[in-house]
Scaffold this motif. Sequence first.
Motif, PDB file in Angstrom:
ATOM      1  N   GLU A  74       0.926  -0.998   0.115  1.00 17.56           N
ATOM      2  CA  GLU A  74      -0.039   0.109  -0.661  1.00 17.56           C
ATOM      3  C   GLU A  74       0.577   1.257   0.077  1.00 17.56           C
ATOM      4  O   GLU A  74       0.747   2.501  -0.322  1.00 17.56           O
ATOM      5  N   ALA A  75       2.097   1.447   0.773  1.00 19.45           N
ATOM      6  CA  ALA A  75       3.282   2.128   0.929  1.00 19.45           C
ATOM      7  C   ALA A  75       4.130   2.060  -0.324  1.00 19.45           C
ATOM      8  O   ALA A  75       4.179   3.518  -0.932  1.00 19.45           O
ATOM      9  N   LEU A  76       4.088   0.811  -1.367  1.00 18.96           N
ATOM     10  CA  LEU A  76       4.716   1.150  -2.549  1.00 18.96           C
ATOM     11  C   LEU A  76       4.831  -0.047  -3.436  1.00 18.96           C
ATOM     12  O   LEU A  76       4.468  -1.258  -3.617  1.00 18.96           O
ATOM     13  N   SER A  77       4.344   0.623  -4.606  1.00 15.66           N
ATOM     14  CA  SER A  77       3.992  -0.087  -5.754  1.00 15.66           C
ATOM     15  C   SER A  77       4.297  -0.593  -6.686  1.00 15.66           C
ATOM     16  O   SER A  77       5.656   0.135  -6.946  1.00 15.66           O
TER      17      SER A  77
ATOM     18  N   GLU B 182       9.344  11.234  -8.891  1.00 13.41           N
ATOM     19  CA  GLU B 182      10.270  11.662  -7.607  1.00 13.41           C
ATOM     20  C   GLU B 182      11.516  11.967  -8.365  1.00 13.41           C
ATOM     21  O   GLU B 182      13.023  11.798  -7.762  1.00 13.41           O
TER      22      GLU B 182
ATOM     23  N   LYS C 236       2.933   6.520   3.306  1.00 17.55           N
ATOM     24  CA  LYS C 236       3.770   6.105   1.616  1.00 17.55           C
ATOM     25  C   LYS C 236       5.347   6.244   1.854  1.00 17.55           C
ATOM     26  O   LYS C 236       5.583   6.475   2.547  1.00 17.55           O
ATOM     27  N   TYR C 237       5.696   6.031   0.320  1.00 15.71           N
ATOM     28  CA  TYR C 237       6.867   5.482   0.721  1.00 15.71           C
ATOM     29  C   TYR C 237       7.828   6.294  -0.570  1.00 15.71           C
ATOM     30  O   TYR C 237       7.510   5.792  -1.143  1.00 15.71           O
ATOM     31  N   GLU C 238       8.053   7.744  -0.094  1.00 18.55           N
ATOM     32  CA  GLU C 238       8.458   8.276  -1.202  1.00 18.55           C
ATOM     33  C   GLU C 238      10.149   9.036  -0.728  1.00 18.55           C
ATOM     34  O   GLU C 238       9.920   9.298   0.372  1.00 18.55           O
TER      35      GLU C 238
END
Length: 599
Positions: free
Chosen positions: A201-204, A250, A290-292
């Motif tokens: 859910e945080a990183l596709s 990103e 989120k993992y950005e």
Amino acid sequence: MSRGVLALALGCAMVVRTAGGAEIPEAELARPPTAERVAALLQEASVTGWVDIARQLEGVAPRLYEKNGPAALAWFYLHRWARLFTTTENEIVPLWIDAVNRAKAGHANMRRSYPASDKTLAQDWPRDLQAYVLGSIGFSDQFFSLIQPLDYPPGVFAVLRGLWTADPKRFKECPALALAIAVVYDVPPPPGWPHGQVGPEALSRQLPDPAVVMAFFANADMAGAALHRLRRLPAFELKFVVDLCAPPAELTWAQQTIQTPLASFAKVYDLIRYRRDRAEIGQFMWPLPKYELPLILQQGGICVDQAYFASTVGKARGVPTLLFRGAGLDGRHAWFGFLDANGRWQLDAGRYAEQKYVAGVTFDPQTWTDINDHELKFMTEGFRKLPTYKTSRLHQFFAEEYARLGDLRAAAGAARSAVNAEPRNQAAWEVLIGLRQRLAAEPKEIEGLYQDAARAFARYPDVESGFKDRLIKSLRARGQTSLADAAERETVRKYTQTERSDLGVQQAQEILQRSLQHDDLPGRVKTFYGVLNSFGRGAGVEFFDKIVQPFVDHLLAGGETREALQAVNRARQTLRVEPGRQLEAEFNALLEKVQKAQR
């Protein structure tokens, strides 16, 4: 085609007549195919198809090879493309599925089935793309050197077609980039890529659109935003640039924000503040939704987040990078590697030298299987740029071609020439060994080849150990148990006493697994303590993971709780277990598991 037929043909003028009746005279065969010849073949194929053309070209390259013709490789590539153009999905997809199954390279993100049809691989390719690959020796050289059995052929061809259709000019300017994208984007990446410590859910885990990636890096290269000249890098290195998990926005942020020069790029790892609070409470999964990249820079993270940030920023700036994970003396860790300005791989950025992380494992984005840093170093060694290696590869290609034509003795001769020209050509050794086996060579001869190959790779333990392992298995298969045991013990001893103790542990694991399969309980216990006493003194997490934990779990599964407790206590006394370190926590957890089973 037999060698005798070839010799007879060489005594005559070499004239090839294509399916449409056009002649290719001997003088033309002395040089690479011209643009005019390629155009004529394309025109003929539009009428008759590629099957007859491929058949007529079949013997040309081997005859040129026999005559040491300088254009042999170019005509060989032309024929290989012609054969590929006739290959249908029904023919190639089952072979690919078999290769994936044998390598155990399938994963949950791949489709459950891959239907095939009578459609040929290049059926949808525009004619100008066919003309380009047929006439480009450089592209052909990279394509046939890079492509592997685990590459999904319809996917590779579809990506190449899409990139060409989107911008033919860009494709021709950056052919290696196009090829790298094709072999990475042919199938989706696995669920645990790029690492498993962040939720879906945080990183596709979805690769971007190939055309968008091609445009992004081609434009970055043109604008000088890439730290490497991407047009000069081969596809083998570019595949470690295009394996992107972050979206283009990103990547653009990284280009504009992180200005660390290539000479000190290892410092990008330390831009992420290490979160000791997370490590101390065992919060190893990323805790935010989120993992950005900007968020990781703001929040900080543990080692795997540092490695992800650094490797992804590197890709954004046109630097081939890898995210490594590995086990050290008392814990597990993540770091990254990158290609420096001198074209050398720096594989220790963020690695703790005192912890002796003997092997770091990463994903090969072409196959989505694991490779370690030592294997990567071997694959990028400078000898591959030498004329001797190119000569060796020429012999190897024709060994494979003779084998396809059914002339196994000619094939074996070419394979022997390949390993003589460059003994470090691993693929050539595999071809030679396979051919001698098909020619029903005695086991002792095959074992001699294993020994010769192992000596050729004495400086490359991963390759050397593979050939030694096959030697040991061959000795054991023909009843030479004492010789096999002695060779196995020597292999374990050699590697456990060097920086490659991971290979020693791997061999020790095989000794233990064989005992678990064939011995009674006293024999299994004796083998475990023998391995522990001989190879476990001062060892760390990897020995625990591959020897101690599996053996204790095996005992618990059989209800042998008393033996399990003794094994844990003895192993704890033997391995290097320091207070407050991760290995101590692992032993505590295993001990608790055993004690719970005793209640």
